[in-house]
Write a protein that holds these residues in place. Structure first.
Motif: not given
Lengths: 113, 112
Positions: B36, B38, B42-44, B46, B89
């Motif tokens: 991922y 990020q 913000r959110g991760p 995909f 990530l």
């Protein structure tokens, strides 16, 4: 097509209080997972919900609880807040089963004072 | 105990070079692994999924490898651009039920 939405975006609470965070999954998804992310760290898995049941749980105390509703939306509840609960709380939705990528919301920033 | 280790907290490279990020895991036997991206606040998001029977997966300038013997995944960005600057990530599932567990991430900075 709406993605994952979380509310509220920011929240300030006092130690000992309780908090409820909300999540609406991406359209079509049936599984919701919650994560806690401290500053500079990766997301830590709290739990996963499918068919209104908790399916998997990470290493979090019982103060952390959740719920999933028939429309697949979800809530995360945290009781007896501690200073250490201050973090970004992320909700992710997916299809149930393996190989399904997670779609994340932008999180709720919780500050406990 | 189960651990996910990403090679470094931060990686700085020059634009146009290839960035290589490492993910090592201990006491996991994942059937697949996800990567991922990020961005701050913000959110991760995909990027790629690789299965245990796939040695390599590519998507545009991204390439992921998965070595179940070494318990390692490598993530490459070729011809890197400043817009690639973000935290990356690595995430294997703990019980192969899509309960993804994340490493601490590697913060990549691509300098013009």
């Amino acid at each position: 097509d709406a993605g994952v939405t979380q509310s509220p975006t920011h929240l300030i609470k006092t130690r000992g209080q309780q908090v409820t965070l909300r999540c609406s999954p991406k359209s079509g998804h049936d599984t919701v997972s919650w994560y806690q992310q401290a500053l500079g760290q990766g997301p830590q898995f709290i739990f996963q919900y499918y068919e209104e049941e908790e399916r998997q749980r990470g290493n979090f105390p019982d103060r952390f609880s959740g719920h999933q509703f028939p429309n697949y939306s979800s809530e995360l509840n945290v009781n007896a807040l501690l200073l250490g609960d201050s973090a970004l709380y992320l909700c992710a939705s997916s299809f149930w089963g393996v190989y399904s990528p997670l779609h994340f919301g932008n999180g709720t920033r919780l500050t406990v004072t | 105990s189960q651990k996910i280790e990403q090679n470094s907290e931060a990686l700085n490279i020059q634009e146009g070079k290839t960035a290589t990020l490492t993910c090592n895991y201990t006491n996991y036997s994942p059937a697949y692994l996800q990567w991922y991206r990020q961005d701050p606040g913000r959110g991760p998001v995909f990027l790629l999924l690789i299965r245990e029977n796939e040695k390599e997966k590519r998507k545009e300038r991204l390439k992921v490898t998965f070595d179940t013997t070494l318990k390692q995944s490598l993530f490459h960005i070729t011809a890197s651009q400043p817009a690639d600057s973000a935290t990356y990530l690595c995430a294997p599932p703990r019980n192969n039920n899509n309960d993804m567990r994340f490493g601490a991430g590697t913060r990549l900075t691509v300098k013009p």
